[in-house]
Design a protein around this motif. Structure first.
Motif, mmCIF file in Angstrom:
data_model
loop_
_atom_site.group_PDB
_atom_site.id
_atom_site.type_symbol
_atom_site.label_atom_id
_atom_site.label_comp_id
_atom_site.label_asym_id
_atom_site.label_seq_id
_atom_site.Cartn_x
_atom_site.Cartn_y
_atom_site.Cartn_z
ATOM 1 N N VAL A 1 -4.833 -2.281 -9.679
ATOM 2 C CA VAL A 1 -4.715 -0.971 -10.331
ATOM 3 C C VAL A 1 -3.280 -0.466 -10.353
ATOM 4 C CG1 VAL A 1 -5.463 1.433 -10.225
ATOM 5 C CG2 VAL A 1 -7.091 -0.389 -9.733
ATOM 6 N N THR A 2 -2.554 -0.601 -9.258
ATOM 7 C CA THR A 2 -1.173 -0.116 -9.173
ATOM 8 C C THR A 2 -0.234 -1.274 -8.911
ATOM 9 O OG1 THR A 2 -1.545 0.406 -6.834
ATOM 10 C CG2 THR A 2 -1.768 2.208 -8.408
ATOM 11 N N ASP A 3 0.916 -1.251 -9.577
ATOM 12 C CA ASP A 3 1.849 -2.366 -9.497
ATOM 13 C C ASP A 3 2.631 -2.383 -8.192
ATOM 14 O OD1 ASP A 3 1.058 -3.156 -12.022
ATOM 15 O OD2 ASP A 3 2.642 -2.031 -13.034
ATOM 16 N N PHE A 4 2.922 -1.207 -7.616
ATOM 17 C CA PHE A 4 3.809 -1.217 -6.460
ATOM 18 C C PHE A 4 3.152 -1.853 -5.240
ATOM 19 C CE2 PHE A 4 1.394 2.241 -4.829
ATOM 20 C CZ PHE A 4 1.760 2.443 -3.502
ATOM 21 N N THR A 5 1.811 -1.854 -5.177
ATOM 22 C CA THR A 5 1.153 -2.516 -4.050
ATOM 23 C C THR A 5 1.326 -4.035 -4.120
ATOM 24 O OG1 THR A 5 -0.927 -2.439 -5.300
ATOM 25 C CG2 THR A 5 -0.540 -0.704 -3.670
ATOM 26 N N LEU A 6 1.538 -4.561 -5.332
ATOM 27 C CA LEU A 6 1.807 -5.997 -5.459
ATOM 28 C C LEU A 6 3.157 -6.367 -4.858
ATOM 29 C CD1 LEU A 6 0.528 -6.728 -9.086
ATOM 30 C CD2 LEU A 6 -0.468 -7.573 -6.951
ATOM 31 N N GLN A 7 4.066 -5.392 -4.790
ATOM 32 C CA GLN A 7 5.396 -5.655 -4.247
ATOM 33 C C GLN A 7 5.401 -5.676 -2.721
ATOM 34 O OE1 GLN A 7 7.911 -2.668 -5.998
ATOM 35 N NE2 GLN A 7 7.438 -3.267 -8.103
ATOM 36 N N LEU A 8 4.321 -5.177 -2.116
ATOM 37 C CA LEU A 8 4.235 -5.222 -0.655
ATOM 38 C C LEU A 8 4.046 -6.669 -0.200
ATOM 39 C CD1 LEU A 8 1.829 -2.195 -0.005
ATOM 40 C CD2 LEU A 8 4.310 -2.246 0.267
ATOM 41 N N PRO A 9 4.687 -7.074 0.877
ATOM 42 C CA PRO A 9 4.469 -8.426 1.392
ATOM 43 C C PRO A 9 2.988 -8.644 1.719
ATOM 44 C CG PRO A 9 6.366 -7.400 2.448
ATOM 45 C CD PRO A 9 5.686 -6.326 1.656
#
Length: 422
Positions: free
Chosen positions: A134-142
């Motif tokens: 749903v949100t892109d920034f959570t994909l950036q989390l390791p």
């Protein structure tokens, strides 16, 4: 009275008057004034295109960073109990052809404390395996950070600005103060919960980096004593269609579901940007207007200088309308050439601003957007045809209007009076 070619003689004479000039004398000065008017129109059009393109670029950058954190659409319950059948609601929302993914969430306000430092925060309980859809920034989390958000672990992920304000790092413990206390014989005591910082994130948007806290949805429900999630977050194929999709979902899901799209969540910010764009458009249009109405001076001087020519043309059979057309062509030519030059200059700068601005910064030894002050360290640009076409048409219209009165005065010249002193 016709020219040997098929081109109307009014166009030929009007073009000749536009480009005629000598190195000295009155004609040379008139040509100089005409060139200044053309240059003014070009600079005004170029300035409008560049400024609006940069504003569009900033708006796009902030919007993209915002949409990396917020959902395109949120489905909220009308009461505080949440949705008992959240799985069914998610399945029903996914039936819409524009919906790509759905994830449940819990959202509550709380206080985050460590020692004497305390900050307000928006606590968001998420299901990590669904939230990444749903949100892109959570994909950036390791992956290790996302895996640390397990039910019962009471691990949290803090925004970088919030972590700096509290003075915590990964592995430290913070205290969450939940709203609504518990009644004890000693009175109402606040509900506190010790949490472990499992990671930090930097979304590039200060508002969220300074307030947002992530933890597992099950832990959030236990802390805030909720029996079900607060709502469902949706991701769409096209974020720009959020308002129309929200209307469809509101009609589909009924009155017990509040449908809120991202444009309404940030309405004030987008409204402020639109007001700024309108004001900049109006202010910079005055530059074009001043340059366009310099054509009045140019044409008045040309008419005065060409009185004898006008009288001869009249005696040869030219009508007042033809005389007026000659000077309209002269003024319109200046307007068209100036507008085209401004269009090419503006688009050239707007499409290459990422090269031009760094070159200027290197030459001056300065930074227009310091990284430690602004979220965006480079000058963005996003030229849009919806802004460019009105600029071009407005410039051409003002140039044409400016030619009408001097051209009309030229058509009213009496040949006998004009030739009396020649």
């Amino acid at each position: 009275m016709t020219a040997p070619s098929r081109i109307p003689y009014e166009l030929l004479i009007g073009w000749r008057y536009t480009r005629a000039g000598r190195s000295s004398g009155r004609n040379g000065f008139i040509s100089f004034i005409s060139g200044v008017s053309m240059l003014g129109i070009a600079l005004g059009v170029a300035a409008l295109i560049i400024v609006l393109s940069v504003m569009n670029g900033f708006q796009k950058e902030v919007r993209d960073r915002m949409l990396a954190v917020v959902a395109h659409i949120e489905l909220l319950a009308t009461d505080s109990e949440g949705f008992a059948d959240v799985t069914g609601l998610m399945a029903q929302a996914r039936q819409h052809p524009s919906v790509l993914a759905a994830a449940p969430f819990v959202a509550q306000q709380a206080l985050m404390a460590r020692g004497d430092d305390m900050r307000g925060a928006m606590v968001r309980g998420i299901a990590p395996e669904l939230e990444t859809q749903v949100t892109d920034f959570t994909l950036q989390l390791p992956p290790s950070v996302r895996d640390a958000l397990q039910p019962g672990s009471f691990n949290v992920v803090l925004g970088g600005e919030l972590a700096r304000a509290l003075g915590v790092q990964v592995g430290d413990r913070v205290t969450l103060v939940a709203p609504g206390g518990q009644v004890t014989p000693a009175g109402v005591m606040p509900r506190l919960k010790q949490l472990t910082v499992a990671g930090l994130f930097d979304s590039g948007h200060y508002e969220y980096d300074a307030t947002l806290v992530l933890l597992h949805i099950d832990d959030a429900q236990r802390i805030f004593r909720l029996t079900s999630p607060s709502g469902v977050r949706l991701k769409l194929k096209d974020s720009q269609q959020a308002r129309s999709v929200a209307s469809d979902l509101a009609a589909q899901l009924g009155p017990n579901v509040i449908v809120r799209d991202w444009t309404r969540q940030n309405r004030n910010w987008f409204a402020a940007v639109q007001v700024e764009k309108r004001m900049m458009f109006i202010i910079l249009t005055l530059i074009v207007a001043v340059a366009a109405f310099n054509l009045v001076t140019t044409l008045v001087m040309t008419v005065t200088d060409k009185r004898a020519d006008i009288a001869i043309l009249r005696t040869l059979g030219a009508s007042p309308r033809s005389i007026m057309t000659i000077f309209v062509v002269q003024g319109a030519t200046v307007g068209v050439l100036g507008t085209l030059a401004g269009l090419l200059l503006g688009l050239g700068v707007a499409f290459n601003i990422d090269v031009i601005v760094p070159a200027i910064e290197n030459a001056l030894g300065a930074s227009f957007l310091p990284r430690d002050i602004y979220l965006i360290s480079r000058m963005p640009s996003d030229p849009q045809s919806a802004d460019i076409w009105p600029i071009v048409l407005l410039s051409l219209a003002m140039a044409l209007v400016a030619t009408l009165y001097p051209s009309w005065r030229a058509s009213r010249i009496n040949p006998a009076e004009a030739l009396r002193y020649e």
